[in-house]
Design an enzyme around this catalytic site. Sequence first.
Site, short mmCIF file in Angstrom:
data_model
loop_
_atom_site.label_atom_id
_atom_site.label_comp_id
_atom_site.label_asym_id
_atom_site.label_seq_id
_atom_site.Cartn_x
_atom_site.Cartn_y
_atom_site.Cartn_z
N ARG A 121 0.81 -1.23 0.00
CA ARG A 121 0.00 0.00 0.00
C ARG A 121 0.85 1.28 0.00
NH1 ARG A 121 -2.90 -3.33 3.51
NH2 ARG A 121 -4.77 -4.14 2.51
N LYS A 173 3.33 11.87 -10.45
CA LYS A 173 2.45 11.07 -11.32
C LYS A 173 3.19 9.79 -11.67
CE LYS A 173 -0.47 14.52 -13.58
NZ LYS A 173 -0.85 15.15 -14.87
N GLU A 186 9.74 20.00 -23.55
CA GLU A 186 9.15 20.28 -22.24
C GLU A 186 9.78 21.53 -21.62
OE1 GLU A 186 6.55 18.67 -21.19
OE2 GLU A 186 6.61 16.70 -22.17
N LYS A 222 8.08 23.47 -12.37
CA LYS A 222 7.21 22.32 -12.10
C LYS A 222 6.91 22.22 -10.60
CE LYS A 222 5.61 17.90 -13.08
NZ LYS A 222 5.54 16.76 -13.95
N GLU A 226 -3.94 18.03 -9.61
CA GLU A 226 -4.49 18.55 -10.85
C GLU A 226 -5.97 18.89 -10.73
OE1 GLU A 226 -2.68 16.84 -14.37
OE2 GLU A 226 -4.41 17.41 -15.57
N ARG A 279 -2.57 22.79 -12.27
CA ARG A 279 -1.58 21.83 -12.79
C ARG A 279 -1.84 21.49 -14.26
NH1 ARG A 279 1.29 16.66 -9.77
NH2 ARG A 279 2.38 15.91 -11.61
N ASN A 286 -0.02 20.63 -19.14
CA ASN A 286 -0.42 19.85 -20.32
C ASN A 286 -0.36 20.69 -21.59
OD1 ASN A 286 -0.92 17.54 -18.77
ND2 ASN A 286 -2.97 18.27 -18.24
N HIS A 303 0.13 19.14 -24.92
CA HIS A 303 -0.05 17.70 -24.75
C HIS A 303 -1.38 17.19 -25.33
CE1 HIS A 303 3.40 18.24 -22.22
NE2 HIS A 303 3.43 16.96 -21.87
N HIS A 312 -1.06 14.51 -27.96
CA HIS A 312 -1.61 13.16 -27.73
C HIS A 312 -2.33 12.67 -28.99
CE1 HIS A 312 -3.42 9.83 -25.62
NE2 HIS A 312 -4.61 10.24 -25.97
N HIS A 329 7.41 11.25 -27.52
CA HIS A 329 6.45 12.07 -26.76
C HIS A 329 6.79 13.57 -26.89
CE1 HIS A 329 3.80 13.30 -23.49
NE2 HIS A 329 4.83 13.88 -22.90
P1 NAD Z 1 12.25 6.67 -21.94
O1 NAD Z 1 12.15 6.43 -20.52
O2 NAD Z 1 11.64 5.67 -22.87
O3 NAD Z 1 13.78 6.85 -22.32
C1 NAD Z 1 14.12 7.11 -23.66
C2 NAD Z 1 15.28 6.21 -24.11
O4 NAD Z 1 16.49 6.71 -23.55
C3 NAD Z 1 15.18 4.77 -23.68
O5 NAD Z 1 15.59 3.95 -24.75
C4 NAD Z 1 16.19 4.66 -22.53
O6 NAD Z 1 16.75 3.37 -22.42
C5 NAD Z 1 17.24 5.64 -22.97
N1 NAD Z 1 18.02 6.26 -21.91
C6 NAD Z 1 17.56 6.80 -20.75
N2 NAD Z 1 18.54 7.44 -20.13
C7 NAD Z 1 19.64 7.29 -20.87
C8 NAD Z 1 20.97 7.76 -20.76
N3 NAD Z 1 21.33 8.57 -19.78
N4 NAD Z 1 21.86 7.40 -21.70
C9 NAD Z 1 21.49 6.62 -22.75
N5 NAD Z 1 20.24 6.19 -22.95
C10 NAD Z 1 19.33 6.53 -22.01
O7 NAD Z 1 11.61 8.07 -22.37
P2 NAD Z 1 11.39 9.45 -21.60
O8 NAD Z 1 11.23 10.45 -22.67
O9 NAD Z 1 12.38 9.67 -20.55
O10 NAD Z 1 10.00 9.23 -20.85
C11 NAD Z 1 8.80 9.06 -21.55
C12 NAD Z 1 7.79 8.50 -20.60
O11 NAD Z 1 7.61 9.42 -19.53
C13 NAD Z 1 6.44 8.27 -21.21
O12 NAD Z 1 5.98 7.00 -20.83
C14 NAD Z 1 5.56 9.34 -20.60
O13 NAD Z 1 4.23 8.94 -20.46
C15 NAD Z 1 6.22 9.54 -19.27
N6 NAD Z 1 6.00 10.87 -18.69
C16 NAD Z 1 5.58 10.93 -17.40
C17 NAD Z 1 5.35 12.15 -16.80
C18 NAD Z 1 4.93 12.21 -15.35
O14 NAD Z 1 4.59 13.30 -14.88
N7 NAD Z 1 4.99 11.11 -14.64
C19 NAD Z 1 5.58 13.33 -17.50
C20 NAD Z 1 6.02 13.24 -18.81
C21 NAD Z 1 6.23 12.00 -19.40
N1 GLY Z 2 3.50 16.07 -16.94
C1 GLY Z 2 2.32 16.71 -16.48
C2 GLY Z 2 2.16 16.68 -15.00
O1 GLY Z 2 3.04 16.23 -14.29
O2 GLY Z 2 1.16 17.11 -14.50
#
Ligand code: NAD
Ligand code: GLY
Length: 378
Positions: free
Chosen positions: A138, A160, A202, A246, A256, A260, A264, A267, A271, A284
């Site tokens: 939990r 998130k 971003e 942020k 949100e 917040r 987006n 986005h 999307h 993304h």
């Molecule tokens: P990702 O996590 O897929 O990483 C992108 C690529 O980079 C991967 O192939 C990874 O192996 C590689 N990589 C990571 N760090 C590295 C490094 N230092 N050196 C070499 N390679 C490296 O992509 P991302 O863009 O980081 O994240 C996208 C995800 O984040 C999506 O799923 C999206 O929904 C999520 N997201 C979440 C939030 C949130 O608020 N939680 C906000 C924005 C995006």
């Molecule tokens: N990436 C949007 C949020 O964290 O609210």
Amino acid sequence: MTTASPTASSTASSAIRTIPVELAANAYPVVIGAGGLSRLGPLIRERGFKAGTKVLLVTNPVVMEHYGAAALASLEAADLAASALVIEAGEDQKTPATVAQIHDAAFARKLERGSLIVALGGGVVGDMAGFAAATWLRGIAVVQVPTTLLAMVDAAIGGKTGVNHPGGKNLIGAFHQPRLVLIDPITLATLPEREFRAGMAEVIKYGVIGDAGLFAQLEAAGPIDSIGAVGPELLQTLLERSAAAKAQVVAADEREGGLRAILNYGHTLGHVVETLCGYGTWLHGEAVAIGMAAAGAIAVEMGLWSGAEQARQLALIEAAGLPVRWPALEPQAVLACLQGDKKVRDCRVRFVLPTAIGSVQIRDDVTAEIVQLALAAA
Ligand code: NAD
Ligand code: GLY
């Protein structure tokens, strides 16, 4: 209608800077600085975790190869009982099944209420490790150590967490704030340039939604399409200002309820691009870049901001090597996809629209006709 102007703020200490996320409950620091990864263990101990605490380091193969040993060494030197779990972590692996692998490891390694999960990687690893932490027993603690620019400026901060459902991205999830976010810009040295550019979308977003100073600094820098072009000083600045922006929004509206939603920006339409072009066509951040250009076009169409400001936005997105052109998509499919967006309230799509560099409004009065006219022009 909501307008906001978050500004950067931080407290200084030599090369490492700390930005607080000031939540009433669960406040935590975002620590940013070159070489910070070597301080992972001590920083966790400073957050109140005792010697012997079990730590499950969750990462993916690429990140493990580059940074796993350094992270484990720092944890072990701080007397934390660390072990690693390497998961396959592409966007297509961001599923309940992969989170179940983390739960299995938590069970096998007997993680307790006081144990900790450390997410070392991009947003995919961070979202899944965070969700596993939110749901194991939990809720146990999580520390986010982002290694992509996108995760450093966005995904790792704000709590998130979640995974995708076949019906849509991030439909399964929970708010679960980390106990610490540790950003080491040196880890970006190995990040593919396309991923770096995606993260810049971003950063530009923070400029448009609230930090006109950051926007101007990025404009003045010329090309910002690689880590080499940006350079270490501007990189540190944009990490700090993005984290501060942020942190400020999250502190004001953790779940949100209103404000917040400005995060987006770009986005909602991004999307649509991701969905209709097929996941994997655009990263993304690239889709967000196209979405910001399109939101700007809608704002011009509605007379909310000028053609000159839109031109500045487009020029900055292009300086980051990101796409701006709206793809050739069937208009009815676009409208149907917008209606399926998570941000729809009472069947009205809420758009975050720019009104000036550094200021946005949330609007739910954008007609289908305006969307179509603007996208045809974008
Ligand atoms: P990702 O996590 O897929 O990483 C992108 C690529 O980079 C991967 O192939 C990874 O192996 C590689 N990589 C990571 N760090 C590295 C490094 N230092 N050196 C070499 N390679 C490296 O992509 P991302 O863009 O980081 O994240 C996208 C995800 O984040 C999506 O799923 C999206 O929904 C999520 N997201 C979440 C939030 C949130 O608020 N939680 C906000 C924005 C995006
Ligand atoms: N990436 C949007 C949020 O964290 O609210």
